[in-house]
Design an enzyme around this catalytic site. Structure first.
Site, short mmCIF file in Angstrom:
data_model
loop_
_atom_site.label_atom_id
_atom_site.label_comp_id
_atom_site.label_asym_id
_atom_site.label_seq_id
_atom_site.Cartn_x
_atom_site.Cartn_y
_atom_site.Cartn_z
N ASP A 155 -14.55 34.40 91.36
CA ASP A 155 -13.94 33.21 91.94
C ASP A 155 -12.43 33.29 91.63
O ASP A 155 -12.01 34.09 90.79
CB ASP A 155 -14.62 32.01 91.25
CG ASP A 155 -13.89 30.71 91.48
OD1 ASP A 155 -13.67 30.37 92.64
OD2 ASP A 155 -13.55 30.03 90.48
N ASP A 157 -9.58 30.24 91.55
CA ASP A 157 -8.98 29.17 90.72
C ASP A 157 -9.86 28.88 89.51
O ASP A 157 -11.04 28.62 89.63
CB ASP A 157 -8.80 27.90 91.55
CG ASP A 157 -7.70 28.06 92.58
OD1 ASP A 157 -6.54 27.92 92.22
OD2 ASP A 157 -8.03 28.37 93.75
N ASP A 349 -16.07 29.15 87.86
CA ASP A 349 -15.90 27.99 86.97
C ASP A 349 -16.31 26.67 87.61
O ASP A 349 -16.27 25.64 86.97
CB ASP A 349 -14.43 27.87 86.57
CG ASP A 349 -13.57 27.41 87.72
OD1 ASP A 349 -13.74 27.95 88.83
OD2 ASP A 349 -12.75 26.49 87.54
O1 LIG Z 1 -13.30 28.47 94.80
P1 LIG Z 1 -12.00 28.37 94.06
O2 LIG Z 1 -11.14 29.59 94.23
O3 LIG Z 1 -12.19 27.99 92.63
O4 LIG Z 1 -11.24 27.17 94.80
C1 LIG Z 1 -11.61 25.82 94.55
C2 LIG Z 1 -10.39 24.96 94.78
O5 LIG Z 1 -9.37 25.55 93.99
C3 LIG Z 1 -8.05 25.03 94.11
O6 LIG Z 1 -8.00 23.78 93.47
C4 LIG Z 1 -8.19 23.86 92.06
O7 LIG Z 1 -7.10 24.60 91.48
C5 LIG Z 1 -5.80 23.99 91.64
C6 LIG Z 1 -4.76 24.93 91.07
O8 LIG Z 1 -5.02 25.24 89.75
C7 LIG Z 1 -5.81 22.61 90.96
O9 LIG Z 1 -4.54 21.98 91.13
C8 LIG Z 1 -6.91 21.75 91.56
O10 LIG Z 1 -7.00 20.52 90.87
C9 LIG Z 1 -8.26 22.47 91.46
O11 LIG Z 1 -9.28 21.74 92.12
C10 LIG Z 1 -7.63 24.98 95.56
O12 LIG Z 1 -6.37 24.39 95.64
C11 LIG Z 1 -8.66 24.26 96.40
O13 LIG Z 1 -8.27 24.31 97.76
C12 LIG Z 1 -9.99 24.95 96.26
O14 LIG Z 1 -10.96 24.26 97.01
#
Ligand SMILES: O=P(O)(O)OC[C@H]1O[C@H](O[C@H]2O[C@H](CO)[C@@H](O)[C@H](O)[C@H]2O)[C@H](O)[C@@H](O)[C@@H]1O
Length: 440
Positions: A155, A157, A349
């Protein structure tokens, strides 16, 4: 001369919607009724005691309004104005239940600080027993994957990059990039993210990987084809099962931008086949209001659904596709669909990663690793405290061990024509089977 003027101001064009048993009502505008005292110069001074917040509601068979005066007229579009207090009370009982569940879950999925209490540490230790740190399981993991093709799914983020406030600045460190590059040298490796594929590629910048963006709804293989592909077809993969939703997603993106423009800190992110509404920088007291706004927009789009992640609500098509399906698709396109000798490892995560963890459990192949500091309900087998390259070096180390064996075997292969017996001796010594050949 001065006088009292009655003013109505529309604060929001649409506030939200609520559902109860057999009834449905929608808040279409929040109107602030103020009796203002205008002075000669036209300057306004609000007389607080005269402020009456009222809310206009579009009604569809609601039992909310009990008195005759409150009953909605039988017009095609039925509107009624109720007091703010009454509306908020009703929100609590009806739509509020589901809404609060989202919000609690969002809070829980991304705790800002982990409180330490004896009870928690007890929970923590029993959770760790059930989901031991992957880093302490080198022997077991090496043994379990022995003779099998490891396939890495990562994954983005919170797994490869730390969680930060601004989603546009969730950069990956150079050290992490170097580790992922190393992993990809040893195993077929895919990034599986909720992000738009181009965006996640711009962060990772490794052309040799597979990328599954938009929660797996946008899958692309390495542009030159995969060196790992099991079979003769080395064409680059491209799979987009939700293409028909693009115009709808664009439309909803615009609607959400408009509806959330007054919510300080809210951010709408366009992820091509899905959208994210970020709550991280919004005052927690405003979370319910923001969730209502999002739900109000979604009400018009039954083909879209809402899921939640770490301080984010994600909007995506109702198609039966998720990160678990993406994992299966990738295994298939690598030619491993029916192979018993594969060992997929998925590290993530977030709640959306659970779909992939579940698939691995159901297949009885490989395992999931949850990156989390605190205990969470999960189908992952192992855990990692945080996203650090040091943790992933661990898997590269397994790869190195495998690679050494493979290299030795390759050497043995070459010599086979000269001396068949060397190969069988090696096989006996190392106890590995031939499935490792296609790794090199
Ligand atoms: O599937 P992932 O790669 O884990 O994406 C899930 C979401 O991740 C991002 O948001 C998350 O990370 C951001 C940066 O650290 C944070 O600001 C936010 O609060 C988290 O939810 C991404 O911006 C989303 O579009 C994804 O859906």
């Amino acid at each position: 001369m001065s006088g009292q003027v009655h003013t109505r101001r529309t604060l929001y064009p649409a506030v939200g919607d609520c559902y109860g048993d057999g009834e449905e009502w929608r808040v279409v505008s929040l109107i602030e009724e103020i009796d203002e005292m205008k002075n000669q110069n036209g300057a306004v001074s609000d007389n607080k005691s005269d402020i009456n917040m009222a809310i206009t509601v579009e009604v569809a068979g609601s039992s909310l309004f009990t008195t005759a005066a409150q009953q909605a007229p039988l017009a095609a579009r039925r509107y009624i104005t109720i007091s703010r207090k009454k509306l908020l009370h009703s929100l609590d009982i009806e739509g509020g239940v589901r809404l609060n569940a989202w919000i609690d879950s969002m809070r829980a999925s991304s705790p800002t600080h982990v409180k330490s209490s004896p009870l928690l540490s007890q929970d923590q230790s029993s959770w760790i027993n059930q989901h031991p740190s992957a880093l302490e399981m080198f022997e077991q993991i090496t043994k379990a994957s022995k003779g099998k093709q490891i396939v890495m799914f990562l994954d983005y983020d919170g797994t490869l990059s730390p969680i930060v406030e601004d989603p546009d600045r969730a950069f990956m460190s150079d050290a992490m990039r170097a580790t992922v590059r190393k992993l990809a040298r040893h195993f077929p490796t895919a990034i599986v993210s909720g992000r738009c594929r181009d965006k996640v590629y711009s962060f990772v910048q490794l052309a040799e990987l597979y990328y599954a963006g938009s929660h797996g709804m946008d899958i692309k293989g390495p542009s030159k084809g995969s060196i790992y592909k099991n079979g003769t077809d080395h064409q680059a993969v491209l799979f987009q099962p939700a293409s028909e939703f693009v115009p709808m997603i664009d439309e909803v993106y615009k609607a959400l931008l408009e509806k959330t423009k007054f919510t300080r800190g809210a951010k709408v992110e366009h992820n091509k086949f899905c959208l994210s509404v970020h709550f991280r920088c919004v005052d927690e007291k405003k979370w319910s209001e923001l969730a209502l706004l999002v739900r109000a927009v979604l009400k018009e789009y039954p083909k879209l659904r809402l899921t939640q992640g770490r301080k984010v609500l994600e909007i995506r098509p109702t198609i039966k596709w998720d990160k678990g399906k993406a994992l299966e698709f990738l295994l298939e396109s690598l030619g491993f669909a029916n192979s018993a000798d594969i060992f997929p490892i998925y590290i993530g995560d977030d709640r959306t990663d659970e779909d992939a963890f579940k698939v691995l459990r159901e297949r009885g192949q490989g395992f999931g690793i949850l990156v989390s500091k605190s205990p969470k309900e999960t189908s992952a087998s192992y855990s990692l405290q945080e996203p650090s390259e040091a943790s992933y070096e661990f898997f590269a180390a397994i790869g190195t061990t495998e690679k050494e064996v493979v290299a030795t075997k390759m050497q043995a292969e070459k010599t086979t024509s000269r001396n068949e017996s060397i190969t069988s001796q090696l096989k006996n010594v190392q106890g590995r089977d031939d499935n490792l050949y296609f790794l090199v």
